[in-house]
Enzyme design. Structure first.
Site, mmCIF file in Angstrom:
data_model
loop_
_atom_site.group_PDB
_atom_site.id
_atom_site.type_symbol
_atom_site.label_atom_id
_atom_site.label_comp_id
_atom_site.label_asym_id
_atom_site.label_seq_id
_atom_site.Cartn_x
_atom_site.Cartn_y
_atom_site.Cartn_z
ATOM 1 N N GLY A 43 0.839 -1.185 0.000
ATOM 2 C CA GLY A 43 0.000 0.000 0.000
ATOM 3 C C GLY A 43 0.876 1.236 0.000
ATOM 4 O O GLY A 43 2.034 1.186 0.449
ATOM 5 N N GLN A 48 2.721 9.824 1.944
ATOM 6 C CA GLN A 48 4.025 9.147 1.942
ATOM 7 C C GLN A 48 4.912 9.587 0.776
ATOM 8 O O GLN A 48 6.105 9.318 0.767
ATOM 9 C CB GLN A 48 3.846 7.627 1.871
ATOM 10 C CG GLN A 48 3.240 7.033 3.126
ATOM 11 C CD GLN A 48 3.181 5.528 3.023
ATOM 12 O OE1 GLN A 48 2.252 4.975 2.436
ATOM 13 N NE2 GLN A 48 4.181 4.852 3.565
ATOM 14 N N CYS A 88 6.002 -0.409 7.359
ATOM 15 C CA CYS A 88 5.586 0.775 6.594
ATOM 16 C C CYS A 88 6.791 1.316 5.832
ATOM 17 O O CYS A 88 7.885 1.396 6.388
ATOM 18 C CB CYS A 88 5.048 1.820 7.573
ATOM 19 S SG CYS A 88 4.511 3.342 6.771
ATOM 20 N N LEU A 89 6.571 1.679 4.575
ATOM 21 C CA LEU A 89 7.666 2.217 3.764
ATOM 22 C C LEU A 89 8.232 3.501 4.379
ATOM 23 O O LEU A 89 9.389 3.836 4.159
ATOM 24 C CB LEU A 89 7.182 2.495 2.332
ATOM 25 C CG LEU A 89 6.783 1.263 1.514
ATOM 26 C CD1 LEU A 89 6.163 1.690 0.185
ATOM 27 C CD2 LEU A 89 7.984 0.354 1.262
ATOM 28 N N HIS A 130 -4.512 0.610 7.686
ATOM 29 C CA HIS A 130 -3.171 1.196 7.775
ATOM 30 C C HIS A 130 -3.059 2.432 6.855
ATOM 31 O O HIS A 130 -2.585 3.489 7.275
ATOM 32 C CB HIS A 130 -2.132 0.129 7.382
ATOM 33 C CG HIS A 130 -0.706 0.610 7.374
ATOM 34 N ND1 HIS A 130 0.263 0.098 8.205
ATOM 35 C CD2 HIS A 130 -0.090 1.545 6.609
ATOM 36 C CE1 HIS A 130 1.416 0.714 7.964
ATOM 37 N NE2 HIS A 130 1.234 1.594 6.993
ATOM 38 N N GLU A 131 -3.536 2.276 5.615
ATOM 39 C CA GLU A 131 -3.444 3.383 4.645
ATOM 40 C C GLU A 131 -4.385 4.525 5.022
ATOM 41 O O GLU A 131 -4.042 5.702 4.875
ATOM 42 C CB GLU A 131 -3.736 2.879 3.228
ATOM 43 C CG GLU A 131 -2.806 1.788 2.727
ATOM 44 C CD GLU A 131 -1.325 2.113 2.880
ATOM 45 O OE1 GLU A 131 -0.950 3.301 2.756
ATOM 46 O OE2 GLU A 131 -0.541 1.196 3.147
ATOM 47 N N HIS A 134 -2.859 6.784 7.443
ATOM 48 C CA HIS A 134 -1.908 7.736 6.864
ATOM 49 C C HIS A 134 -2.605 9.044 6.492
ATOM 50 O O HIS A 134 -2.025 10.114 6.598
ATOM 51 C CB HIS A 134 -1.268 7.156 5.590
ATOM 52 C CG HIS A 134 -0.047 6.328 5.853
ATOM 53 N ND1 HIS A 134 1.071 6.828 6.490
ATOM 54 C CD2 HIS A 134 0.247 5.039 5.546
ATOM 55 C CE1 HIS A 134 1.995 5.880 6.564
ATOM 56 N NE2 HIS A 134 1.517 4.773 6.008
HETATM 57 ZN ZN ZN Z 1 2.452 2.960 5.951
#
Ligand code: ZN
Length: 170
Positions: A43, A48, A88-89, A130-131, A134
């Site tokens: 995702g 991000q 997470c990236l 999760h997304e 963000h």
């Molecule tokens: Zn993330």
């Protein structure tokens, strides 16, 4: 397009709703999907990549490919929650068990501005939550028990420190 790392204030902002479903949005979605796969993520949310708008893409590995989600609202959840590992990236190298709703119902818009409703369970529901977080300026580490947070703190501070003022780095 570069991935923003914890410490970057854009990750802590509440994202603004998307108002224009134009070709610029569709181009952006395409670029985000490419970046997600290139980064081996499941995702990727617009904050991000430095854009504080209510948009994310995800691929729940069901074989259906990437999905785009614009202006999402989680409208219903199960009472039951599940623990599962997340990373997470934007928080590289850190993985921890996070509690999420087992099931959710959400509304969102696709790239053409069409309103959609979706019900997700298990892993796809986890990615969506999760997304979605963000877009509220929330990171998965915020949802960890405080003992776990305390253990991770030195690592997180180090990430935040290296992220500040260093452009073009991951
Ligand atoms: Zn993330």
């Amino acid at each position: 397009m570069e991935i923003k790392i914890i410490g970057d204030p854009v990750l802590r902002r509440k994202a603004k709703r998307v108002n224009f479903f134009d070709s610029a949005l569709r181009t952006l979605i395409g670029e985000m999907v490419r970046k997600m796969y290139e980064s081996a993520g499941v995702g990727l949310a617009a904050p991000q990549v430095g854009l504080s708008i209510a948009l994310f893409v995800f691929d729940d590995q069901s074989g259906e490919g990437a999905k785009e989600v614009v202006n999402p609202e989680i409208v219903q959840t199960s009472s039951e929650t599940l623990l599962g590992e997340e990373g997470c990236l934007s928080v590289p190298g850190i993985y921890a068990d996070v509690e999420r709703y087992r099931w959710i119902k959400a509304t969102y818009y696709n790239r053409y501005g069409q309103l959609k409703e979706i019900e997700l369970e298990g892993y796809p529901a986890r990615i969506f939550q999760h997304e979605y977080d963000h877009l509220q300026g929330v990171l998965f580490i915020d949802r960890l028990p405080k003992e776990t947070k305390a253990i991770l703190k030195p690592k997180l501070l180090k990430l935040a420190k290296s992220s500040k003022g260093v452009t073009g780095s991951r």
